[in-house]
Design a protein around this motif. Structure first.
Motif, mmCIF file in Angstrom:
data_model
loop_
_atom_site.group_PDB
_atom_site.id
_atom_site.type_symbol
_atom_site.label_atom_id
_atom_site.label_comp_id
_atom_site.label_asym_id
_atom_site.label_seq_id
_atom_site.Cartn_x
_atom_site.Cartn_y
_atom_site.Cartn_z
ATOM 1 N N UNK A 1 4.985 0.505 4.032
ATOM 2 C CA UNK A 1 4.809 1.457 3.240
ATOM 3 C C UNK A 1 4.447 0.708 1.902
ATOM 4 N N UNK A 2 3.246 1.036 1.143
ATOM 5 C CA UNK A 2 3.011 0.404 0.022
ATOM 6 C C UNK A 2 3.788 0.761 -1.407
ATOM 7 N N UNK B 1 -4.844 -0.946 -4.578
ATOM 8 C CA UNK B 1 -5.757 -0.576 -3.540
ATOM 9 C C UNK B 1 -6.739 0.540 -3.968
ATOM 10 N N UNK B 2 -6.560 1.381 -4.973
ATOM 11 C CA UNK B 2 -7.530 2.299 -5.709
ATOM 12 C C UNK B 2 -8.480 1.786 -6.279
ATOM 13 N N UNK C 1 -2.554 -5.815 4.316
ATOM 14 C CA UNK C 1 -1.940 -4.349 4.011
ATOM 15 C C UNK C 1 -2.854 -3.353 3.403
ATOM 16 N N UNK C 2 -3.956 -3.890 2.982
ATOM 17 C CA UNK C 2 -4.960 -2.929 2.454
ATOM 18 C C UNK C 2 -5.215 -1.899 3.664
ATOM 19 N N UNK C 3 -5.446 -0.561 3.228
ATOM 20 C CA UNK C 3 -6.027 0.301 4.237
ATOM 21 C C UNK C 3 -7.164 -0.004 4.849
ATOM 22 N N UNK C 4 -7.294 0.411 6.352
ATOM 23 C CA UNK C 4 -8.253 -0.016 6.818
ATOM 24 C C UNK C 4 -9.786 0.482 6.406
ATOM 25 N N UNK D 1 -6.439 7.050 1.117
ATOM 26 C CA UNK D 1 -5.153 7.987 1.137
ATOM 27 C C UNK D 1 -5.489 9.298 1.517
ATOM 28 N N UNK D 2 -6.534 9.784 1.079
ATOM 29 C CA UNK D 2 -7.046 11.235 1.412
ATOM 30 C C UNK D 2 -7.446 11.124 2.935
#
Length: 211
Positions: free
Chosen positions: A61-62, A70-71, A100-103, A188-189
């Motif tokens: 969990x970031x 990330x954004x 840990x970056x979103x895929x 994230x969306x």
């Protein structure tokens, strides 16, 4: 507006890694502006995020500051990524950030790679570590990266480093221009939408038994 995200993995202050990252960003900005582009650059400094990166690695969990980083990367049209070299590879914290970056954030993302180290003998980190990692992430890696040893920041070698930065920056600017407008992703969306689809998918109604 062309958005450039600069990821600096320097571990000390002042940092030669951050210095190289800033000079690469300035070179790219200059080239793109000469071609009539408006440029905005945002820097993600990994050193202050070290604890958050470790926590996200252990918990999955970031934190909010890591989500902000990330954004910035997800919204970029191109990324400049610079790491210090340790034993001919990138630093552990640099690698953990990408773990840990979103895929999918780096799919079709133009990337300019750079690295710093004490001596020239670490220079192969660009081709043996950084380029394969970003290729695995499906990024579009600029053909020319920049490695800077400690002596490259001295007055005698400054001109040679400046030429390498200018050449790499020019190459990267062309990569960004040739790639055109990048389809930005909101990981994230997308994750939330996937979860909502999963929870809303049809299944056996309450009280029914599966046959």
């Amino acid at each position: 507006m062309t958005e450039i995200a600069v990821i600096s993995g320097g571990l000390r202050e002042p940092s030669s890694t951050r210095l190289l990252a800033d000079r690469l960003a300035a070179g790219v900005r200059t080239t793109l502006e000469e071609h009539g582009k408006s440029v905005n650059s945002s820097t993600v400094e990994l050193r202050p995020l070290g604890r958050s990166i470790m926590d996200a690695t252990l918990s999955g969990f970031p934190s909010s500051d890591l989500e902000n980083a990330f954004a910035i990367v997800a919204a970029a049209d191109g990324v400049i990524a610079v790491t210090p070299a340790f034993n001919a590879s990138f630093s552990g914290m640099f690698k953990m950030f990408f773990d840990v970056l979103p895929e999918g954030i780096f799919e079709d993302m133009p990337v300019l790679i750079g690295a710093t180290g004490g001596t020239e003998r670490h220079s192969l980190v660009l081709e043996h570590a950084l380029r394969p990692m970003f290729s695995y992430l499906h990024a579009i890696v600029s053909p020319r990266g920049v490695y800077a040893a400690t002596e490259d920041f001295g007055s005698q070698a400054a001109d040679a480093l400046g030429r390498r930065i200018a050449e790499a920056s020019s190459d990267f600017a062309r990569v960004i221009e040739n790639c055109g407008t990048r389809q930005r992703r909101d990981p994230f969306t997308e994750d939330l939408s996937s979860m909502q689809r999963l929870l809303g998918s049809p299944g056996p109604r309450g009280g029914e038994e599966l046959e």
